[in-house]
Design a protein around this motif. Structure first.
Motif, short mmCIF file in Angstrom:
data_model
loop_
_atom_site.label_atom_id
_atom_site.label_comp_id
_atom_site.label_asym_id
_atom_site.label_seq_id
_atom_site.Cartn_x
_atom_site.Cartn_y
_atom_site.Cartn_z
N GLN A 56 0.82 -1.20 0.00
CA GLN A 56 0.00 0.00 0.00
C GLN A 56 0.86 1.26 0.00
OE1 GLN A 56 -3.26 0.33 -0.28
NE2 GLN A 56 -3.26 2.57 0.00
N GLN A 66 -0.40 5.07 -7.41
CA GLN A 66 -1.24 3.99 -7.92
C GLN A 66 -2.34 3.60 -6.92
OE1 GLN A 66 1.57 0.91 -8.76
NE2 GLN A 66 2.48 1.97 -10.51
N ALA A 67 -2.36 4.27 -5.77
CA ALA A 67 -3.37 3.96 -4.75
C ALA A 67 -3.79 5.25 -4.06
CB ALA A 67 -2.81 2.97 -3.72
N THR A 77 3.96 1.59 -1.06
CA THR A 77 4.68 1.72 -2.33
C THR A 77 3.74 2.24 -3.42
OG1 THR A 77 6.13 -0.11 -1.72
CG2 THR A 77 6.06 0.50 -4.04
N GLU A 78 2.54 1.70 -3.47
CA GLU A 78 1.59 2.15 -4.50
C GLU A 78 1.20 3.61 -4.30
OE1 GLU A 78 -1.62 -0.60 -4.27
OE2 GLU A 78 -0.64 -2.14 -5.50
N GLU A 79 1.11 4.04 -3.03
CA GLU A 79 0.82 5.46 -2.77
C GLU A 79 1.95 6.35 -3.28
OE1 GLU A 79 -1.82 4.86 1.34
OE2 GLU A 79 0.17 5.79 1.40
#
Length: 379
Positions: free
Chosen positions: A21, A29-30, A23-25
């Motif tokens: 989560q 991407q999140a 990393t995607e932020e």
């Protein structure tokens, strides 16, 4: 054993989910749950308080103990919970050397007698410095350290928990979003969506609870500021006491040296025994030690026989006159005194039997008594 293995596997899964989560932020991407503006301001103020407290603490430690090796040694003793050994101050060490020099060079000689007098004054200065360091450490450094090692560690721990709760919450939001998207394509049963919604409600509750705990701690920074303000006043008070003691000791020493200087060097200029500093206000803060002497303008410090001195009949000595720069404006109290303007140059000299706090000053065809504390005597 099986329970421990399951717990480790569960913890590893949670850690992995949070890492994904996060990393995607970072890569956009999140979605990320944002804190409200008030909460962000509380966080920023807490960080500023911590950073400036650290800087003030470190620089105060340097002020009280300039020797870095000694600071490291004291730090290690504190971490080992052992009493820091008593250390001789520089003033006390200088006093010891001067006393030993006087003993070897001759304590009855003029030089030896002066060394003894100065060593006694330096010893008193060293003792005053020791008291100041001790008082400042207790009243100022210790509270700052307690904040950094106590309250701030608690705040940091709760902030990390809040960050984890937020990551869990956003991960649940992402799973619910994916579950609903899959349901729309008829690839998931309704129970998967219900499970994702239940997990989201639990994560939201835990996040809200942790946010409230963290917010209360952050709002407590206001109390920290009040406490640090009180400690700052104590630090200033102890520093004022220390400098007042130093001033008193050195003033006494100068008077002692000034009284004996004339006997050793008959032609010595008398007016050099006073420091070039302004008189202190009578409203100076009261300290537990003797406060600095007050020299109010126009105070009648001259002896009675000098008051009757006719300045028109006074002639400057053949030798012993000096130039002086005026440090502060001075308004003459009567016709026997000379008014002064800051930064002007005047000629000054002393007369036999004259109070050392005063000199005769001349500017053109005007002359009068002037206070030494308002002058910088030039070579």
């Amino acid at each position: 054993m099986d329970f421990n293995m399951k717990k480790l596997a569960s913890d590893a899964g949670i850690f992995f989910t949070r890492a994904v989560q996060f990393t995607e932020e970072k890569f956009g991407q999140a979605e990320k749950t944002e804190l409200d503006a008030h909460f962000e301001n509380l966080l920023a103020r807490a960080d500023s308080t911590k950073n400036w407290t650290e800087r003030i603490l470190r620089q105060t430690e340097v002020l009280l103990q300039p020797n870095p090796s000694a600071r490291v040694e004291e730090f290690l003793y504190e971490k080992l919970d052992r009493k820091v050994p008593s250390r001789v101050t520089n003033g006390e060490l200088l006093a010891q050397y001067m006393a030993e020099a006087a003993s070897e060079l001759g304590p009855t000689t003029p030089y030896g007698k002066t060394l003894i007098k100065v060593s006694e004054a330096e010893k008193r200065l060293g003792a005053a410095e020791r008291d100041f360091i001790h008082t400042a450490s207790l009243s100022f450094l210790t509270p700052l350290r307690n904040f950094l090692e106590g309250d701030w560690k608690t705040i940091s721990k709760e902030r990390r928990l809040l960050q984890n709760r937020r990551l869990d919450l956003d991960a649940c939001k992402a799973r619910l979003k994916k579950a609903k998207a899959a349901e729309a394509k008829a690839t998931l049963w309704n129970d998967e969506v219900d499970k994702a919604e239940q997990e989201l409600r639990v994560a939201q509750t835990e996040f809200d609870r942790q946010a409230e705990v963290t917010r209360l701690l952050l709002e407590g920074i206001s109390s920290t500021h009040v406490n640090h303000l009180r400690c700052l006043h104590e630090f200033v008070k102890s520093q004022t006491t220390y400098y007042a003691q130093c001033y008193r000791h050195m003033l006494d020493l100068q008077k002692q040296l000034g009284s004996s200087q004339g006997a050793i060097f008959p032609g010595t200029f008398v007016g050099t025994t006073e420091p070039a500093s302004p008189p202190l206000s009578s409203t100076s803060p009261t300290t537990t030690a003797a406060t600095m002497p007050v020299v109010p303008p126009g105070a009648g410090l001259a002896p009675p026989e000098e008051a009757a001195l006719c300045l028109e009949e006074v002639a400057p000595p053949a030798s012993g006159t000096r130039k002086a720069r005026v440090l502060y404006d001075y308004e003459a109290a009567d016709s026997s005194e000379l008014a002064l303007l800051a930064d002007e140059l005047i000629t000054v000299y002393s007369l036999p039997g004259m109070d050392p706090d005063w000199l005769i000053g001349e500017r053109g065809n005007k002359k009068g008594k002037v206070p030494v504390t308002y002058l910088e005597l030039l070579s």
